[in-house]
Design a protein around this motif. Structure first.
Motif, PDB file in Angstrom:
ATOM      1  N   ASN A  53       4.494   1.904   4.358  1.00 33.41           N
ATOM      2  CA  ASN A  53       3.494   1.238   3.527  1.00 33.41           C
ATOM      3  C   ASN A  53       2.992   2.152   2.406  1.00 33.41           C
ATOM      4  N   CYS A  65      -4.001  -0.913   1.054  1.00 35.35           N
ATOM      5  CA  CYS A  65      -4.656  -1.755   2.050  1.00 35.35           C
ATOM      6  C   CYS A  65      -5.429  -2.843   1.322  1.00 35.35           C
ATOM      7  N   CYS A 181      -8.808   1.584  12.801  1.00 37.00           N
ATOM      8  CA  CYS A 181      -7.480   1.930  12.289  1.00 37.00           C
ATOM      9  C   CYS A 181      -7.177   3.414  12.455  1.00 37.00           C
ATOM     10  N   ALA A 270      -6.358   5.493   6.031  1.00 38.39           N
ATOM     11  CA  ALA A 270      -6.259   5.389   4.575  1.00 38.39           C
ATOM     12  C   ALA A 270      -7.477   6.060   3.936  1.00 38.39           C
TER      13      ALA A 270
ATOM     14  N   GLY B  79      -2.959  -6.974   4.923  1.00 35.71           N
ATOM     15  CA  GLY B  79      -2.942  -6.396   6.268  1.00 35.71           C
ATOM     16  C   GLY B  79      -3.963  -7.070   7.173  1.00 35.71           C
ATOM     17  N   GLY B 129      -3.950  -1.661   7.948  1.00 32.51           N
ATOM     18  CA  GLY B 129      -3.825  -0.966   6.669  1.00 32.51           C
ATOM     19  C   GLY B 129      -2.457  -1.088   6.026  1.00 32.51           C
ATOM     20  N   ALA B 131      -0.770  -3.056   4.387  1.00 34.20           N
ATOM     21  CA  ALA B 131      -0.957  -4.327   3.696  1.00 34.20           C
ATOM     22  C   ALA B 131       0.169  -4.673   2.740  1.00 34.20           C
TER      23      ALA B 131
END
Lengths: 291, 199
Positions: A53, A65, A181, A270, B79, B129, B131
């Protein structure tokens, strides 16, 4: 030439774009290391998804995100700065919400009405200081709510001392579990007062996670807490594994002899933070995103 | 090859999935988080029309970033959001609407695990996250309902292709990977406390 309000808003749009797309080097390195060192299948797959990602976000110039946070800014102004930096930031946030795009996250706290542009009463939130440089420095953290919701304050008694601090941080991580997360980054604010401890906890997240506190005792506590937390096995996304926490930073302030406030700010993997410097000629540099 | 599953998901399909499996999803997925749960349950109670059919559906705990390109919505980043916020609403939602799968992150509490067991629904964990990876699995945005709730809270109708990877984290037989991890964490906590000099 002098800096204009438009230079500030242009720089803020670019700052927000860079910040939501790419992690600072220290955070990216820590995630890649966690991926390399994980051996179990389920957590390894979680970290692979994160690493993929990160790469896809950079390649597509897309927010990594969907939760691009609410806009909280830290500003250092030169003495006698004439430009309205606050208005420049508001305009920058409005434009970035459309142009990047950012998710319109800011709502009225009670009616939950969403104006759609991330601007409302006291939002963007701006902390201002004066510094000795000739440039304007603006730092932003685009922090998701999943992790922010796990943050906590404890008003400990002085007799609870260092053990009380350790207990509070460990329990905070256990309570947060899979929700923020993980692997997370933790900011711990010790001392000051209730508001200052929470402010320091968040500001601790502005320091790169590979830089230890300048006070050797605090540095030791950072390492000790991080190692203990990574013994818990909560792991990426709470699905088990070696890495629960990527880094832990402490900031402290002297406090009242009768108090021991401790703040804990939980940051998701993140850990997005970005800084721009706007020079008197209007030129901007982005020290967190120069690579 | 990991298993692929197509929506709508029958109770038998849901019950065939086992905790720990990795799957990918095809077909229509609805987003829905706090406000969708609250509204759907309220509408049902008042007998008001709900714009989508949640039976056998995959409900994605997600508040995406959407962008309009030439009058069509495109998913930029999509996400999962923290599922535990829906802990108090999900058992009722599963009982009343009978979705086949809930997609989210972080897991859900025991009453939801119980409802999934009773009614045949699974919880699929998508990496929080991630996403852009999620958006890659969304072929098109078919529409949006309850847009007045705001972009993050609306029902987005997503047409998915190879959406994943998704980990079956709670199956329809009462197994939860999160509960398994919690047992180990409780054990590990003793070592962590000892390291910190806590009793």
């Amino acid at each position: 030439m002098v800096t204009e309000q438009e230079d500030v808003s242009n720089a803020v749009v670019e700052l927000l774009r860079k910040t939501v797309v790419r992690l600072p080097q220290d955070v990216e390195d820590a995630i890649r290391n966690a991926y390399a060192s994980e051996t179990d299948e389920v957590p390894k797959m979680q970290l692979k998804a994160i690493v993929d990602n990160i790469d896809m976000a950079i390649k597509g110039n897309t927010p990594m995100c969907q939760d691009t946070g609410v806009a909280i800014f830290y500003v250092d102004l030169p003495k006698g700065c004439k430009v309205d930096v606050g208005e420049g930031i508001v305009e920058g946030v409005r434009r970035a919400t459309k142009e990047v795009p950012l998710r319109p996250n800011a709502v009225h706290p009670i009616t939950r009405k969403n104006p759609g542009d991330n601007v409302g009463e006291r939002m963007p939130y701006i902390s201002r200081r004066i510094h000795d440089q000739d440039y304007i420095e603006i730092t932003v953290m685009t922090k998701g709510a999943g992790s922010e919701n796990m943050s906590q304050l404890a008003m400990l008694t002085p007799s609870q001392g260092l053990k009380g601090i350790k207990e509070f941080v460990l329990n905070g991580v256990l309570r947060a579990g899979s929700n923020p997360c993980p692997p997370t980054i933790l900011g711990v604010g010790i001392g000051g007062s209730s508001d200052i401890a929470m402010k320091l906890a968040k500001e601790a997240l502005l320091r790169p996670i590979n830089v230890r506190h300048k006070d050797p005792e605090m540095a030791k506590l950072e390492t000790e807490l991080l190692e203990a937390i990574n013994m818990l096995g909560i792991g990426p996304m709470g699905l088990g594994g070696k890495t629960t926490c990527l880094g832990l930073n402490i900031e402290y302030a002297y406090c009242h002899t009768a108090s021991l406030p401790v703040g804990l700010n939980v940051q998701c993997w993140a850990g997005r933070r970005g800084t721009v410097r706007i020079y008197p000629d209007g030129k901007a540099t982005y020290p967190t995103h120069e690579r | 090859m990991p298993k692929r599953i197509k929506t709508p998901i029958s109770e038998a399909d849901a019950r065939a999935l086992k905790a720990g499996e990795t799957i990918y999803m095809d077909g229509i997925v609805f987003t829905g988080r706090d406000e969708v749960h609250i509204h759907a349950l309220e509408y049902l109670e008042k007998g008001k029309k709900i714009p989508v059919d949640f039976k056998g559906a995959a409900l994605f705990h997600c508040g995406p970033i959407m962008k309009k390109v030439e009058e069509k919505w495109v998913a930029v980043a999509a996400g999962p959001t923290t599922s535990s916020r829906m802990n108090s609403l999900e058992p009722g939602f599963i009982e009343k609407f009978r979705p086949g799968a809930i997609i989210g992150k972080g897991g859900m509490s025991q009453p939801t695990v119980d409802a999934m067991k009773e009614f045949g629904c699974v919880y699929l964990a998508f990496t929080g996250g991630a996403a852009v990876l999620a958006a890659k699995g969304i072929k098109s945005v078919e529409g949006v309902e309850w847009f007045e709730l705001g972009m993050p809270e609306a029902i987005w109708i997503l047409n998915c292709d190879n959406f994943g990877p998704l980990t079956v984290a709670i199956d329809a037989h009462g197994n939860s990977l999160f509960a398994d991890v919690n047992v180990k964490v409780k054990e590990n906590e003793k070592k962590a406390r000892a390291k910190l000099g806590l009793s």
